[in-house]
Design a protein around this motif. Structure first.
Motif: not given
Length: 77
Positions: A35-45, A62-74
């Motif tokens: 099982n593999i879990k990948i978490t992707y994140g990027h910063r918005r400005i 300026p304002t910043t925010a970090t978005d993350t999203r997880s993906y799983a695969l087998t």
């Protein structure tokens, strides 16, 4: 096992693409699943403009925010 990777820009002219590579080594005499879990994140400005009369000027807050999203695969091997 975990790791953090910088996404490299692809060779196309679009700046919004990239890729991540990861190798998984297992003995050829073994089989099973992983099982593999990948978490992707990027910063918005973003910015909020404001105008003042005295003293005259334009400013951007300026304002910043970090978005993350997880993906799983087998993977089966």
């Amino acid at each position: 096992m975990a790791g953090s990777y910088d996404i490299r820009a692809s060779t196309s002219k679009t700046k919004h693409k990239g890729y991540i590579g990861q190798y998984v080594y297992v003995p050829t005499s073994k089989n099973g699943k992983i099982n593999i879990k990948i978490t992707y994140g990027h910063r918005r400005i973003a910015g909020t403009p404001s105008v003042s009369v005295y003293p005259a000027g334009l400013s951007i807050t300026p304002t910043t925010a970090t978005d993350t999203r997880s993906y799983a695969l087998t993977l089966s091997y």
